[in-house]
Design a protein around this motif. Structure first.
Motif, short mmCIF file in Angstrom:
data_model
loop_
_atom_site.label_atom_id
_atom_site.label_comp_id
_atom_site.label_asym_id
_atom_site.label_seq_id
_atom_site.Cartn_x
_atom_site.Cartn_y
_atom_site.Cartn_z
N GLY A 300 0.83 -1.20 0.00
CA GLY A 300 0.00 0.00 0.00
C GLY A 300 0.87 1.25 0.00
N ALA A 301 0.57 2.18 -0.90
CA ALA A 301 1.34 3.43 -1.02
C ALA A 301 0.56 4.55 -0.35
CB ALA A 301 1.59 3.75 -2.49
N ILE A 302 1.07 5.04 0.77
CA ILE A 302 0.34 6.03 1.57
C ILE A 302 0.07 7.30 0.80
CG2 ILE A 302 0.44 7.47 3.65
CD1 ILE A 302 2.00 5.23 5.01
N ALA A 303 1.09 7.85 0.12
CA ALA A 303 0.92 9.12 -0.59
C ALA A 303 -0.08 8.99 -1.74
CB ALA A 303 2.27 9.60 -1.12
N ARG A 304 0.00 7.89 -2.51
CA ARG A 304 -0.93 7.71 -3.62
C ARG A 304 -2.34 7.40 -3.12
NH1 ARG A 304 3.10 3.67 -6.32
NH2 ARG A 304 4.36 4.39 -4.56
N THR A 305 -2.45 6.69 -2.00
CA THR A 305 -3.76 6.43 -1.41
C THR A 305 -4.41 7.74 -0.96
OG1 THR A 305 -3.10 4.22 -0.68
CG2 THR A 305 -4.99 5.22 0.44
N ALA A 306 -3.60 8.61 -0.33
CA ALA A 306 -4.11 9.92 0.11
C ALA A 306 -4.53 10.75 -1.09
CB ALA A 306 -3.04 10.64 0.92
N THR A 307 -3.76 10.71 -2.17
CA THR A 307 -4.10 11.44 -3.39
C THR A 307 -5.41 10.93 -3.96
OG1 THR A 307 -1.75 11.76 -3.90
CG2 THR A 307 -3.30 12.04 -5.71
#
Length: 539
Positions: A300-307
């Motif tokens: 899971g990619a935190i920055a891309r999930t937030a985006t």
């Protein structure tokens, strides 16, 4: 997919939101996918393959509504170490094995245990990874030539110092342009991905003003294929499995931690609740599938999930669309990616490292000047100077030792009052209050306290245990030893306020019957009642 409750109440309006969010995240993911792959020591297209396959499969099979999966910075030092030691083909095998491990963690519902890793350990190795990623891009930022990569951090730093004279001013200019755009874009153009804009502008500058002056993806790795690789099953020999088992364990552990951390971030942002075990199963299957097509491990990619959430995603479909967008770009625009300078990729990864460094949390724990500070610094330094496995392993061990030490000091055994009818050498009743947990770490406290009690040889020892919530087998064994020694002195042990867990422990070991049910009280009886029951004079 239609039966997935994450799609409950889905409508045409939600589809429009998912398409927009998926397009944005897909565009954001492309430069990061290539950058993380290059930093991990493999060709850039392998990062794109991972983004497509893992991104789609985790969205479909996972337990989080908005999770975006793909290559991440957390994996960079681990994957680079595997590639340098065993080669790319064996990295695929390690990723396949890790996928199986993550899937099993989810199937056996062990997802919640991953959350028990102490915060200082998590922050320590995350900050260490950030340092490794940042330092690993210095050579590309400066355009240094003839750099040999090493597994050890200090050797890489020495290598950079040795080759500093080969600095390429054109690479520095391109990298500086990209970095400036990455930093300023969120302030002035918040709706445009800074990494993508920086990559495009700096690449155009390099092609227009400095043709042939800076190293590019094409000049270093060759052209990027405009199609997915063919299916290939890893060479799973017994020797390979044994050799790569430690690496697979590290990849599985890190992948599980990162995926669940990202899911928690998504829950906090979108007010949702993810299914930890389902998320692990989805991540595991995705990593198995990715390795079958030449991709690298994903999480899971935190920055891309937030985006994804910030751009209005309504369901996991946005993650599927993000993967399809990357696939279309691969098919249609892959030849153009060969012109991207490595100096343009470096500041993007440096910026990612800066954001993932947990610098504020690191400083906060450090300021406490506590045992947690020591665990944090030890994990951080060992991750940077040795490797992630050593850093996390030693960090966990130190955290456990510190916890046991703190818990052992929490047990208090204190005398409540002196019996007025006590005689010089044979007191009638001795009454003690116990507070804390009776476990292996508190053995010294228990032995020191009860040695004095046994020597006093009271007729009755009353232990008030209403504030004892836990007893393990070591604590029970010590208590049993005291009961036996007092029985040898014709003394009786009485326990009051016994809680559920200690009571069940004493029953399972037989100590409950040895003490006698008549001598165990659920409430706190007065001393006079104890004396009356044991026919001890009150005058």
């Amino acid at each position: 997919m239609l039966k997935d409750n994450r799609f409950q109440g889905y409508s045409a309006g939600h589809l429009q939101k998912d398409i927009i969010a998926g397009l944005v995240v897909g565009v954001v993911a492309i430069p990061l996918a290539m950058a993380f792959a290059i930093a991990s020591g493999v060709r850039p297209e392998y990062g794109i393959y991972t983004t497509i396959i893992a991104g789609i499969m985790v969205s479909i099979l996972g337990g989080s509504k908005f999770q975006i999966a793909g290559p991440t910075g957390a994996f960079v030092p681990v994957l680079l170490g595997v590639v340098m030691q065993y080669g790319y083909e064996n990295l695929i095998i390690a990723g396949f094995m890790a996928g199986i491990m993550i899937t099993l963690l989810g199937i056996f519902k062990l997802g919640k245990f991953i959350k028990f890793i102490p915060r200082p350990v998590t922050i320590g190795f995350t900050a260490g990874i950030a340092i490794i990623i940042f330092s690993g891009q210095i050579a590309n930022f400066l355009g240094l030539k003839g750099i040999a990569k090493h597994e050890e951090f200090h050797l890489n730093m020495i290598e950079i110092l040795r080759k500093i004279a080969t600095i390429n001013i054109y690479s520095v200019i391109i990298a500086a342009i990209c970095l400036a755009i990455v930093i300023t874009t969120p302030k002035f153009l918040p709706k445009i991905p800074g990494a993508l804009l920086g990559l495009l502008v700096s690449t155009l500058v390099a092609i227009t003003l400095f043709p042939g002056k800076v190293a590019t993806i094409g000049s270093t790795y060759g052209a990027i294929p405009s199609k997915l690789p063919s299916f290939s099953f890893p060479d799973l020999t017994w020797d390979n499995i044994v050799m790569l088992f430690p690496a697979a364990c590290v990849i599985a552990m890190l992948g599980g931690i990162e995926s669940l951390l990202s899911a928690v971030v998504a829950d906090n942002m979108a007010k949702t609740k993810h299914n930890s075990n389902k998320e692990l199963v989805g991540q595991g299957i995705a990593n198995i599938a990715t390795s079958l097509f030449g991709g690298i491990p994903a999480t899971g990619a935190i920055a891309r999930t937030a985006t994804n959430i910030k751009n209005g995603a309504a369901s996991p479909l946005s993650g599927v669309i993000h993967g399809l967008v990357v696939l279309l770009v691969l098919v249609m625009l892959a030849p153009y990616a060969s012109n991207i300078p490595l100096a343009s990729m470096a500041p993007i990864l440096m910026f990612v490292a800066w954001n993932m460094s947990e610098r504020k949390e690191f400083a906060h724990i450090l300021k406490t000047k506590s045992a947690d500070s020591f665990v944090l610094v030890a994990t951080f330094l060992l991750t940077v100077l040795m490797d992630l496995t050593t850093g996390v392993g030693v960090g966990l061990l130190l955290a456990i030792v510190m916890f046991v030490k703190r818990m052992s000091g929490s047990l208090k055994i204190s005398k409540v009052l002196a019996d007025t009818s006590e005689k010089a050498h044979k007191p009638e009743v001795m009454e003690y209050t116990m507070q804390g947990s009776l476990f292996f770490g508190s053995a010294e406290v228990i032995e020191d306290s009860f040695d004095n009690i046994v020597e006093a040889k009271p007729k009755v020892l009353l232990l008030r245990m209403s504030q004892v919530s836990f007893i393990d087998t070591s604590g029970e064994a010590l208590l049993s030893k005291v009961v036996e020694r007092l029985k040898d002195s014709h003394s009786q042990v009485v326990i009051s306020g016994l809680q559920h867990q200690p009571k069940e422990m004493l029953k399972s070991t037989g100590l409950y019957d040895k003490i006698g049910e008549k001598n165990i009280f659920s409430s706190e009886p007065p001393v006079s009642k104890i004396k009356a029951r044991h026919r001890i004079a009150t005058t």
